[in-house]
Design a protein around this motif. Structure first.
Motif, PDB file in Angstrom:
ATOM      1  N   UNK A  67     -11.709  -6.516   1.476  1.00  0.00           N
ATOM      2  CA  UNK A  67     -10.754  -7.305   3.292  1.00  0.00           C
ATOM      3  C   UNK A  67     -10.740  -5.810   3.376  1.00  0.00           C
ATOM      4  N   UNK A  68     -10.576  -4.645   4.486  1.00  0.00           N
ATOM      5  CA  UNK A  68      -9.810  -4.085   4.913  1.00  0.00           C
ATOM      6  C   UNK A  68      -8.661  -4.429   5.110  1.00  0.00           C
ATOM      7  N   UNK A 123      -2.220   4.342   4.574  1.00  0.00           N
ATOM      8  CA  UNK A 123      -2.423   3.474   5.940  1.00  0.00           C
ATOM      9  C   UNK A 123      -3.130   2.051   5.977  1.00  0.00           C
ATOM     10  N   UNK A 124      -3.920   2.298   4.249  1.00  0.00           N
ATOM     11  CA  UNK A 124      -5.095   1.249   5.111  1.00  0.00           C
ATOM     12  C   UNK A 124      -5.305   0.445   3.067  1.00  0.00           C
ATOM     13  N   UNK A 125      -5.152  -0.559   2.660  1.00  0.00           N
ATOM     14  CA  UNK A 125      -5.588  -1.312   1.363  1.00  0.00           C
ATOM     15  C   UNK A 125      -7.107  -1.726   1.378  1.00  0.00           C
ATOM     16  N   UNK A 126      -7.715  -2.005   0.025  1.00  0.00           N
ATOM     17  CA  UNK A 126      -8.953  -2.430   0.341  1.00  0.00           C
ATOM     18  C   UNK A 126      -8.557  -3.264  -0.633  1.00  0.00           C
ATOM     19  N   UNK A 127      -8.248  -4.859  -0.458  1.00  0.00           N
ATOM     20  CA  UNK A 127      -8.666  -5.868  -0.930  1.00  0.00           C
ATOM     21  C   UNK A 127      -9.337  -6.243  -0.946  1.00  0.00           C
ATOM     22  N   UNK A 128      -9.520  -6.570  -3.016  1.00  0.00           N
ATOM     23  CA  UNK A 128     -10.681  -7.246  -3.373  1.00  0.00           C
ATOM     24  C   UNK A 128     -11.418  -8.021  -3.209  1.00  0.00           C
ATOM     25  N   UNK A 129     -10.578  -9.215  -2.421  1.00  0.00           N
ATOM     26  CA  UNK A 129     -10.629 -10.637  -2.365  1.00  0.00           C
ATOM     27  C   UNK A 129      -9.669 -11.264  -1.340  1.00  0.00           C
ATOM     28  N   UNK A 130     -10.886 -12.002  -0.292  1.00  0.00           N
ATOM     29  CA  UNK A 130      -9.329 -12.682   1.564  1.00  0.00           C
ATOM     30  C   UNK A 130      -7.941 -12.694   0.454  1.00  0.00           C
ATOM     31  N   UNK A 131      -8.223 -14.137  -0.296  1.00  0.00           N
ATOM     32  CA  UNK A 131      -6.953 -14.279  -1.165  1.00  0.00           C
ATOM     33  C   UNK A 131      -6.225 -12.715  -1.536  1.00  0.00           C
ATOM     34  N   UNK A 132      -6.335 -12.511  -1.414  1.00  0.00           N
ATOM     35  CA  UNK A 132      -5.228 -11.090  -1.876  1.00  0.00           C
ATOM     36  C   UNK A 132      -5.262 -10.335  -0.797  1.00  0.00           C
ATOM     37  N   UNK A 133      -6.148 -10.255   0.126  1.00  0.00           N
ATOM     38  CA  UNK A 133      -5.191  -9.987   2.018  1.00  0.00           C
ATOM     39  C   UNK A 133      -4.677 -10.925   2.867  1.00  0.00           C
ATOM     40  N   UNK A 134      -4.406 -12.107   1.985  1.00  0.00           N
ATOM     41  CA  UNK A 134      -3.424 -12.815   2.533  1.00  0.00           C
ATOM     42  C   UNK A 134      -2.267 -12.517   1.546  1.00  0.00           C
ATOM     43  N   UNK A 135      -2.326 -12.211   0.651  1.00  0.00           N
ATOM     44  CA  UNK A 135      -1.236 -11.897   0.387  1.00  0.00           C
ATOM     45  C   UNK A 135      -0.500 -10.580   0.187  1.00  0.00           C
ATOM     46  N   UNK A 155      -1.661   0.147  -3.630  1.00  0.00           N
ATOM     47  CA  UNK A 155      -2.885  -1.205  -4.521  1.00  0.00           C
ATOM     48  C   UNK A 155      -2.842  -0.025  -5.713  1.00  0.00           C
ATOM     49  N   UNK A 156      -3.232  -1.531  -6.840  1.00  0.00           N
ATOM     50  CA  UNK A 156      -3.938  -1.208  -8.303  1.00  0.00           C
ATOM     51  C   UNK A 156      -3.393   0.288  -9.104  1.00  0.00           C
ATOM     52  N   UNK A 157      -1.675  -0.146  -9.302  1.00  0.00           N
ATOM     53  CA  UNK A 157      -1.077   0.625  -9.607  1.00  0.00           C
ATOM     54  C   UNK A 157      -1.095   1.298 -10.635  1.00  0.00           C
ATOM     55  N   UNK A 158      -1.719   0.721 -11.877  1.00  0.00           N
ATOM     56  CA  UNK A 158      -1.757   0.766 -13.125  1.00  0.00           C
ATOM     57  C   UNK A 158      -1.755  -0.087 -14.151  1.00  0.00           C
ATOM     58  N   UNK A 159      -3.105   0.395 -14.950  1.00  0.00           N
ATOM     59  CA  UNK A 159      -3.140  -0.259 -15.913  1.00  0.00           C
ATOM     60  C   UNK A 159      -2.723  -0.899 -17.118  1.00  0.00           C
ATOM     61  N   UNK A 160      -2.238  -2.093 -17.403  1.00  0.00           N
ATOM     62  CA  UNK A 160      -1.320  -2.406 -18.168  1.00  0.00           C
ATOM     63  C   UNK A 160      -1.894  -2.805 -20.273  1.00  0.00           C
ATOM     64  N   UNK A 161      -1.366  -2.527 -20.717  1.00  0.00           N
ATOM     65  CA  UNK A 161      -2.133  -2.986 -22.267  1.00  0.00           C
ATOM     66  C   UNK A 161      -0.910  -4.567 -23.199  1.00  0.00           C
TER      67      UNK A 161
END
Length: 252
Positions: free
Chosen positions: A35-36, A45-57, A72-78
């Protein structure tokens, strides 16, 4: 990681130079359709949300006056997690968003549906390992959110309604006039009280070829202004009740 380095890394997440570590593909299974989501709180100016739930968040964040920036999708954690008693696995993880608050603090958030959590019995261990990681490395909170916190009604419907009245260049409203009216009327006051005090204004447009403006009957610039002031944090609304013209305007 030293304090200065942590500060630098966190600030970079919200800069124009930051590159998300993930970009949702266009073709995925139905429940995870991207969802854009347009938002001024993200530098792109926009976030490409990977799911409708993320868009609600993200909707919750975009309407929250305490949140000033979203990455969005800021960094990789280990981190290491126990997937079953005595068995550990190395986890490579990215949060869905990092949200920066007015006080400068940052929280990392993951949005995950109930059914996905039920399919992964090690979900709780994973969430704890990641919470420990983000706290130890960055001094930040990490949370996993699902429908239980994001889909509370009428709050979600109210936030959607507020967001529809967000600030847009094509339809500016006179916020100062509404601010002054609220100050003059004092508290408690309803949106309808302010609207009537200002003479029941409506939006109007002048169509090509017309000499006088045409009033848009379903529009209400005062309601729009109140929603925008609430999203700025200048006033509060009771989101536990459905927003109407009779909603009370509360002090921030």
């Amino acid at each position: 990681m030293r304090a200065k380095s942590v500060y630098t890394v966190l600030n970079s997440l919200f800069s124009a130079q930051h590159e998300p570590v993930y970009y949702p593909p266009k073709r995925v299974r139905h429940k995870m359709l991207p969802v854009e989501f347009p938002t001024r709180k993200c530098v792109s100016g926009s976030i490409r949300c990977r799911s409708p739930l993320m868009a609600d968040g993200v909707l919750h964040l975009d309407t929250d006056p305490d949140v000033v920036a979203i990455s969005p999708y800021p960094l990789t954690a280990e981190a290491w997690i126990e997937i079953e008693p005595g068995v550990e696995d190395r986890l490579h993880h990215f949060a869905d968003v990092a949200a920066k608050r007015r006080d400068g603090s940052v929280v990392f958030l993951k949005y995950e549906n109930f059914y996905m959590q039920e399919e992964r019995p090690w979900h709780a261990n994973e969430a704890k390992a990641l919470a420990d990681y983000y706290l130890d490395i960055f001094g930040c909170a990490f949370r996993v959110l699902n429908e239980a916190s994001l889909h509370i009604e009428p709050r979600l419907s109210n936030l959607r309604q507020m967001w529809q009245h967000r600030e847009v260049r094509s339809q500016p409203v006179d916020l100062d006039r509404v601010r002054n009216a609220i100050d003059s009327l004092g508290h408690p006051v309803t949106i309808d009280d302010v609207w009537r005090y200002l003479g029941s204004p409506r939006h109007a447009v002048i169509w090509e070829g017309d000499e006088i403006p045409t009033v848009l009957p379903q529009s209400n610039p005062v309601f729009t202004a109140v929603m925008q002031l609430a999203m700025r944090g200048e006033l509060r609304l009771d989101l536990g009740k459905r927003l109407t013209m009779n909603s009370l305007i509360l002090k921030a």
